[in-house]
Design a protein around this motif. Structure first.
Motif, PDB file in Angstrom:
ATOM      1  N   GLU A  69       0.307   3.993   2.586  1.00  0.00           N
ATOM      2  CA  GLU A  69       0.567   3.705   3.997  1.00  0.00           C
ATOM      3  C   GLU A  69       2.019   3.330   4.266  1.00  0.00           C
ATOM      4  O   GLU A  69       2.540   3.585   5.351  1.00  0.00           O
ATOM      5  CB  GLU A  69      -0.346   2.559   4.470  1.00  0.00           C
ATOM      6  CG  GLU A  69      -1.839   2.835   4.318  1.00  0.00           C
ATOM      7  CD  GLU A  69      -2.328   3.919   5.267  1.00  0.00           C
ATOM      8  OE1 GLU A  69      -1.651   4.138   6.297  1.00  0.00           O
ATOM      9  OE2 GLU A  69      -3.364   4.539   4.970  1.00  0.00           O
ATOM     10  N   ARG A  80      -1.655   3.799  -5.827  1.00  0.00           N
ATOM     11  CA  ARG A  80      -1.712   3.389  -4.421  1.00  0.00           C
ATOM     12  C   ARG A  80      -1.370   1.918  -4.204  1.00  0.00           C
ATOM     13  O   ARG A  80      -0.598   1.598  -3.307  1.00  0.00           O
ATOM     14  CB  ARG A  80      -3.094   3.678  -3.837  1.00  0.00           C
ATOM     15  CG  ARG A  80      -3.219   3.163  -2.408  1.00  0.00           C
ATOM     16  CD  ARG A  80      -4.347   3.726  -1.636  1.00  0.00           C
ATOM     17  NE  ARG A  80      -4.315   3.248  -0.256  1.00  0.00           N
ATOM     18  CZ  ARG A  80      -5.163   3.609   0.694  1.00  0.00           C
ATOM     19  NH1 ARG A  80      -6.135   4.460   0.407  1.00  0.00           N
ATOM     20  NH2 ARG A  80      -5.050   3.131   1.919  1.00  0.00           N
ATOM     21  N   GLU A 136       6.113   3.076   4.298  1.00  0.00           N
ATOM     22  CA  GLU A 136       7.261   3.978   4.302  1.00  0.00           C
ATOM     23  C   GLU A 136       8.420   3.222   3.686  1.00  0.00           C
ATOM     24  O   GLU A 136       8.965   2.282   4.276  1.00  0.00           O
ATOM     25  CB  GLU A 136       7.603   4.412   5.732  1.00  0.00           C
ATOM     26  CG  GLU A 136       8.712   5.436   5.797  1.00  0.00           C
ATOM     27  CD  GLU A 136       8.903   6.001   7.194  1.00  0.00           C
ATOM     28  OE1 GLU A 136      10.017   6.439   7.493  1.00  0.00           O
ATOM     29  OE2 GLU A 136       7.933   5.994   7.978  1.00  0.00           O
ATOM     30  N   ASP A 154       0.867  -1.184   0.000  1.00  0.00           N
ATOM     31  CA  ASP A 154       0.000   0.000   0.000  1.00  0.00           C
ATOM     32  C   ASP A 154       0.901   1.230   0.000  1.00  0.00           C
ATOM     33  O   ASP A 154       1.496   1.582   1.022  1.00  0.00           O
ATOM     34  CB  ASP A 154      -0.914  -0.015   1.227  1.00  0.00           C
ATOM     35  CG  ASP A 154      -1.955   1.093   1.189  1.00  0.00           C
ATOM     36  OD1 ASP A 154      -1.698   2.147   0.569  1.00  0.00           O
ATOM     37  OD2 ASP A 154      -3.033   0.919   1.795  1.00  0.00           O
TER      38      ASP A 154
END
Length: 306
Positions: free
Chosen positions: A145, A269, A147, A142
């Motif tokens: 979301e 995304r 990092e 994702d």
């Protein structure tokens, strides 16, 4: 009423794409992709789609053709998809019979099939004489979301470019051919001509050449990562590979990291990827980038009657 199996008609494309998406959302098979496969696939593949129709509704499809990239002759594929809400009504059996008949008419002596890793799907294949082969894992990241870790350092003289910046894609073809020669799998896919490679990969409509990333030194492509998108929110990694003489230097991680970073900046995304379950280096790389498993498939094989 038993399903009727027939060749796909152009008007069936939206319904078939809906079946494919419902059966395997992690595969990212869109109407645009399907339309292109029907008209733009290399002629030697003999690609064709059969549909199962019940009471005027398309409930399943079988994608069929020849594995033309392999040096081994007579290999075909029959990949079945039945809408999850329409299973158990005979569509899968009818499609498989028709798909195997088509492959035999094309001269295939063996049929490979991608089968979802669930008891109903694997049981269906095994009851019909298919033998289980290798397992593939599908993973999801994702981008909104996750990092991403820091970008890896590059070896001296190596630059990262978008594929769109290549003056000529032939060096990418050579790198793809070299990296594919020892890719894990039952079938070695290393016999594709440059013309067919351009048709099958470089000219496919969902290839994003700005996100597809290559590591280049002195005009030679050392590593690459193909990037496919649905033009909306989803991204899928195609083949990621490194030429055999340049592995172990972090090049695959570098091209994937740059591509994912640019995909997120472009507003995409959901990033999907897949790996053979025995490809530990790539699975480790992807999990290090934040990917997590969401599905799996088995490769099955059946020798077709002579």
């Amino acid at each position: 009423m038993a399903p009727v199996v027939r060749p796909l008609r152009p008007a069936d494309v939206p319904a078939v794409a809906e079946v494919l998406a419902a059966a395997a959302p992690y595969q990212m098979m869109t109407e645009e992709w399907l339309s292109w496969r029907l008209t733009g696939a290399p002629a030697v593949e003999r690609f064709g789609v059969l549909v199962a129709e019940s009471a005027g509704t398309v409930v399943g499809a079988a994608r069929t053709g020849l594995l033309h990239e392999s040096a081994d002759p007579g290999l075909g594929f029959a990949n079945l998809s039945v809408h999850p809400q329409r299973r158990g009504g005979g569509a899968g059996t009818a499609l498989l019979v028709a798909a195997e008949r088509r492959l035999a008419e094309l001269g295939a002596v063996a049929a490979y099939a991608q089968v979802a890793d669930d008891p109903a799907s694997t049981g269906f294949a095994e009851r019909r004489g298919y033998r289980r082969g290798r397992r593939a894992e599908f993973l999801l990241l994702d981008l909104a979301e996750a990092e991403l870790p820091s970008a890896p350092a590059l070896p001296a003289g190596v630059r990262l470019l978008a594929a769109a910046e290549l003056p000529d894609p032939h060096p990418l073809y050579l790198a793809d051919l070299d990296a594919s020669r020892d890719e894990p799998g039952e079938v070695t896919m290393d016999e594709i001509s440059y013309a067919d490679w351009r048709t099958a990969y470089w000219e496919r409509p969902d290839l994003d050449r700005d996100l597809t990333t290559v590591a280049v030194r002195d005009g030679e492509v050392l590593a690459f990562g193909f990037a496919l998108t649905d033009g909306r929110t989803r991204y899928r990694s195609g083949m990621t590979g490194t030429r055999r003489g340049h592995r172990g230097r972090g090049l695959a991680r570098a091209v994937k990291h740059r591509s994912l970073s640019r995909a997120r900046a472009a507003g995409l995304r959901y990033a999907y990827t897949s790996n053979d379950a025995g490809n530990v280096p790539m699975l480790t790389l992807n999990r290090g980038l934040g990917y997590r498993p969401v599905a799996a498939e088995w490769r099955y094989l059946r020798d077709l009657p002579g």
